[in-house]
Motif scaffolding. Structure first.
Motif, PDB file in Angstrom:
ATOM      1  N   ARG A   1       0.809  -1.213   0.000  1.00 48.15           N
ATOM      2  CA  ARG A   1       0.000   0.000   0.000  1.00 48.15           C
ATOM      3  C   ARG A   1       0.844   1.267   0.000  1.00 48.15           C
ATOM      4  NH1 ARG A   1      -1.675  -3.798  -0.636  1.00 48.15           N
ATOM      5  NH2 ARG A   1      -3.700  -4.563  -1.062  1.00 48.15           N
TER       6      ARG A   1
ATOM      7  N   ASP B   1      -6.705   2.768  -2.353  1.00 51.83           N
ATOM      8  CA  ASP B   1      -6.390   2.124  -1.076  1.00 51.83           C
ATOM      9  C   ASP B   1      -6.966   2.888   0.120  1.00 51.83           C
ATOM     10  OD1 ASP B   1      -5.033   0.025  -2.258  1.00 51.83           O
ATOM     11  OD2 ASP B   1      -3.097   1.028  -2.177  1.00 51.83           O
ATOM     12  N   ARG B   2      -7.700   3.950  -0.191  1.00 50.55           N
ATOM     13  CA  ARG B   2      -8.372   4.771   0.820  1.00 50.55           C
ATOM     14  C   ARG B   2      -7.409   5.426   1.815  1.00 50.55           C
ATOM     15  NH1 ARG B   2     -11.746  -0.001   1.355  1.00 50.55           N
ATOM     16  NH2 ARG B   2     -13.211   0.047  -0.362  1.00 50.55           N
ATOM     17  N   LEU B   3      -6.221   5.770   1.313  1.00 47.35           N
ATOM     18  CA  LEU B   3      -5.247   6.463   2.154  1.00 47.35           C
ATOM     19  C   LEU B   3      -5.335   7.972   1.978  1.00 47.35           C
ATOM     20  CD1 LEU B   3      -2.196   4.072   1.694  1.00 47.35           C
ATOM     21  CD2 LEU B   3      -3.827   4.165   3.587  1.00 47.35           C
TER      22      LEU B   3
ATOM     23  N   GLU C   1      -3.484   7.443  10.063  1.00 47.63           N
ATOM     24  CA  GLU C   1      -2.962   6.419  10.973  1.00 47.63           C
ATOM     25  C   GLU C   1      -1.517   6.059  10.644  1.00 47.63           C
ATOM     26  OE1 GLU C   1      -5.415   2.895  11.408  1.00 47.63           O
ATOM     27  OE2 GLU C   1      -7.229   4.110  11.149  1.00 47.63           O
ATOM     28  N   LEU C   2      -1.097   6.271   9.409  1.00 48.86           N
ATOM     29  CA  LEU C   2       0.267   5.949   8.993  1.00 48.86           C
ATOM     30  C   LEU C   2       1.288   7.006   9.398  1.00 48.86           C
ATOM     31  CD1 LEU C   2      -0.505   4.624   5.425  1.00 48.86           C
ATOM     32  CD2 LEU C   2       0.400   3.283   7.326  1.00 48.86           C
TER      33      LEU C   2
ATOM     34  N   SER D   1      -6.832  10.657   4.302  1.00 43.58           N
ATOM     35  CA  SER D   1      -8.051  10.089   4.886  1.00 43.58           C
ATOM     36  C   SER D   1      -7.723   9.702   6.331  1.00 43.58           C
ATOM     37  CB  SER D   1      -8.473   8.842   4.104  1.00 43.58           C
ATOM     38  OG  SER D   1      -7.500   7.826   4.289  1.00 43.58           O
ATOM     39  N   GLU D   2      -8.725   9.261   7.070  1.00 44.26           N
ATOM     40  CA  GLU D   2      -8.464   8.790   8.439  1.00 44.26           C
ATOM     41  C   GLU D   2      -7.463   7.642   8.434  1.00 44.26           C
ATOM     42  OE1 GLU D   2     -11.647   8.103  11.219  1.00 44.26           O
ATOM     43  OE2 GLU D   2     -12.873   9.637  10.234  1.00 44.26           O
ATOM     44  N   THR D   3      -7.620   6.731   7.483  1.00 42.76           N
ATOM     45  CA  THR D   3      -6.693   5.599   7.384  1.00 42.76           C
ATOM     46  C   THR D   3      -5.287   6.086   7.065  1.00 42.76           C
ATOM     47  OG1 THR D   3      -8.508   4.217   6.602  1.00 42.76           O
ATOM     48  CG2 THR D   3      -6.288   3.382   6.237  1.00 42.76           C
ATOM     49  N   GLY D   4      -5.176   7.054   6.179  1.00 42.20           N
ATOM     50  CA  GLY D   4      -3.875   7.626   5.850  1.00 42.20           C
ATOM     51  C   GLY D   4      -3.232   8.308   7.047  1.00 42.20           C
TER      52      GLY D   4
END
Length: 118
Positions: A22, A68-70, A93-94, A88-91
């Motif tokens: 990803r 990948d919704r990042l 988190e990284l 994004s919220e998921t991004g």
């Protein structure tokens, strides 16, 4: 992600492999890092931030990150067209992990500079 993972594959896949599929590559981590520092960037701003990337590669990488919704992509229907990219919220988190890599890289660069000066 364009291709969803089959349940049988999930048991056989390592989390590290999944993560690097990803965010691996030359540009994905850098794009995520720059989006974190600026919150929202337009295509042209990203292009200037990454002068070594081609137009085709930037477009492809942004599409993959979006799939990948990042990142999120917001299109404004106006002339000329305006498109904004954000984490994004998921991004988001990284980001702590990318910060850790950033600090690690700076320490390694400092060690190389010191060893070159000796």
């Amino acid at each position: 992600m364009k291709n969803k993972i089959a349940p049988a594959e999930i048991d056989q896949q390592c989390g590290v492999d999944y993560a690097f599929k990803r965010i691996g590559g030359k540009y994905k981590g850098r794009i995520l890092w720059h989006l974190n520092s600026k919150e929202v960037l337009r295509y042209g701003e990203l292009r200037r931030t990454l002068p070594d990337i081609t137009t085709k590669m930037l477009t492809q990488t942004l599409r993959e990150l979006e799939d990948d919704r990042l990142i999120t992509r917001k299109v404004y229907h106006e002339v000329p067209p305006k498109v904004e990219y954000a984490l994004s919220e998921t991004g988001m988190e990284l980001i702590p992990f990318i910060k850790h890599l950033h600090h690690w890289g700076n320490r390694q660069l400092a060690k190389e500079v010191i060893s070159c000066e000796k």
